[in-house]
Design an enzyme around this catalytic site. Sequence first.
Site, PDB file in Angstrom:
ATOM      1  N   LYS A  52      12.460  10.728  -6.037  1.00  0.00           N
ATOM      2  CA  LYS A  52      11.961  10.300  -4.974  1.00  0.00           C
ATOM      3  C   LYS A  52      13.269  10.934  -4.110  1.00  0.00           C
ATOM      4  O   LYS A  52      14.666  10.045  -4.106  1.00  0.00           O
ATOM      5  CB  LYS A  52      11.838   9.042  -4.769  1.00  0.00           C
TER       6      LYS A  52
ATOM      7  N   GLU B 113      -2.102  -7.459  -9.273  1.00  0.00           N
ATOM      8  CA  GLU B 113      -2.245  -9.150  -8.888  1.00  0.00           C
ATOM      9  C   GLU B 113      -2.545  -8.970  -9.794  1.00  0.00           C
ATOM     10  O   GLU B 113      -2.879 -10.554  -9.997  1.00  0.00           O
ATOM     11  CB  GLU B 113      -2.854  -8.796  -8.059  1.00  0.00           C
TER      12      GLU B 113
ATOM     13  N   ARG C   5      -6.529  -8.464  -4.477  1.00  0.00           N
ATOM     14  CA  ARG C   5      -7.098  -7.508  -5.544  1.00  0.00           C
ATOM     15  C   ARG C   5      -7.734  -8.610  -6.459  1.00  0.00           C
ATOM     16  O   ARG C   5      -7.948  -8.673  -7.600  1.00  0.00           O
ATOM     17  CB  ARG C   5      -6.209  -6.765  -5.492  1.00  0.00           C
TER      18      ARG C   5
END
Length: 677
Positions: free
Chosen positions: A313, A399, A427
Amino acid sequence: MTTIATPGRPVPLRRTADATSASGPGADPAALSPTPLLDDITLPADLRGLDETRLPALADELRREMIDAVSITGGHLGSGLGVVELTVALHYVFDTPRDRLIWDVGHQAYPHKILTGRRDRIRTLRQGGGLSGFTKRSESPYDPFGTAHSSTSISAGLGMAVARDLDGGDGNVIAVIGDGAMSAGMAYEAMNNAGAMDKRLIVILNDNDMSIAPPVGALSSYLARKISGRTYMTIRRRGKRLTARLPGRIDRHVTRLMEHLRGYLTGGTLFEELGFYYVGPIDGHSFEDLLPVLRNVRDAPEGPILVHVVTRKGNGYAPAESATDKCHGVSKFDVVTGKQAKAVAKAPAYTKVFGESLVAEARKDDRIVAVTAAMPSGTGVDLFQKAFPDRAFDVGIAEQHAVTFAAGLATEGYRPFCAIYSTFLQRAYDQVVHDVALQSLPVRFAIDRAGLVGADGATHAGAFDLAYLGCLPNMVVMAAADEAELVHMVATAAAIDDRPSAFRYPRGEGIGVTLPEAGVPLEIGRGRIVREGSQVALLSLGTRLGEALTAADRLAGYGLSTTVADARFAKPLDRDLIRQLARNHEVLVTIEEGAVGGFGSHVLQALSDDGFLDKGLRVRTMTLPDLFIDQDSPKAMYARAGLDADGIVARVLTALGQQMEAGGADAAVGHAGTVRI
């Protein structure tokens, strides 16, 4: 280097035919543009015309272009930098858009946007009328699926693969999943289904934090090339046909033994067990590794394949590489130093106020615990984490699990605060209903990013929580009007021990009110009068209260005396307050930063129940419009929604049959539910 001025900063002058001719014969194109290869690429078809020896240089140009663009617009930086070589390789090997390429999560896709006909607009990223910060179907045929919430790509890709086979097609479907998205259960549900169906599907696992991959080196790269090659896969396929003639028990044992031996050499046993053919890990920044493997899996005749790619990253940009979060999300910044241009805060952010308030409550009660789903800093739980590391739980991008995990804590006498963005709590709705509300468990939902969210646009707006929580029996739903109210609502939620509760607050800074030394629990279901009047009543829920007060000042100029009330609670409603406002005013307007079906609908129901629908009162409900609002500045978004002071004034005057002066709020387009009594 020659530059031209654009809003915000100078941008390198792009090469044009005129500029080339003006420079004379033999001029070096690189002297005219820092991106000579990229300048000749409008679509991936142009990219595929390059000799592959030029791809590293193109990747360097693409990385510079992305850094320069994001320095102007802000946005997600580190993730896109990590997939530059992978993006180039995918578009080079596959025939996009005929081959479907799905980016999950979508904020990895900035380099993809540059290569797919959107370079000329890349400096409008996340701006009003500009490019979305995520992939978006309506934006380009190269975006076959919108992915702003994570972990959806494999499911969508499998659906596309099945549709392809039903149509008798032969294109490829490639899902690039990464940046933590493999921590979500949905990804594994999709893989399990894909493995059982044995459909031809390619999944690229972009492992950019080394959380899964063993070390990448020459041996692993060599093995990846060999086991993805046609020779090995042909032998494997023929071997399966041969063993299939053996008794079933022997066939299964031989097949499992061979796959486990390969798993020990290369890793990926989990993915093999889910029915995927695993290839990797390979270096995601090496074209020598990427190109042959991608060609091999492109030409594979059958079955789902997972290619494990290891990337870094922030790769190629020192400030991003050295950042602890690899510059995941940034504001405008200086390209040379990486220093971000952040305005001086006039008031603490709501997220910080929540985090500090939760810490204060937890110091008084060791039963308070905090749960979040991969967003500790985004929700303020990182502050709690530092103070109480043993009582803070980040469950990853999961979630559903977060909510039921919090429910489990509540059954044992703990006081869980489950901090999740409004848009992500959607969600886990079944878990909120079945595992929390139905059992009346005292889970406290801290709902960040409620309402409009500016540059992140419709995909991240918290528009629906008031509607989807307000319909649940026995749920307490609060909305903070300012940062001081938020402090009190944290204390209120901590004190509620017999049922679930939720409190919502927006993204960004507070309004600068003085914070209380300590939170004081509010009386459940009681609002407050902020300003007294006699003709018009504005009943606000949440942070539109400031605009309601401004609107009241302006209405005074029309000779209208206005009461402004802060409802505080969407559920249970303060029915006494509603009756008082209904009896004593000509017009009652409810104001909320939520979708149709929320607070205003409950107020109308209450007025109906109490028989106020035939007593001459004019009632208007002001909500977010019944549409998805694209990214823009918050001010512009509120104006479009009609939820600023101008919009409120216009709604009141319209209800009274009056006109607003030219240039006022007549252009407001917010949804208005109307009941004339």
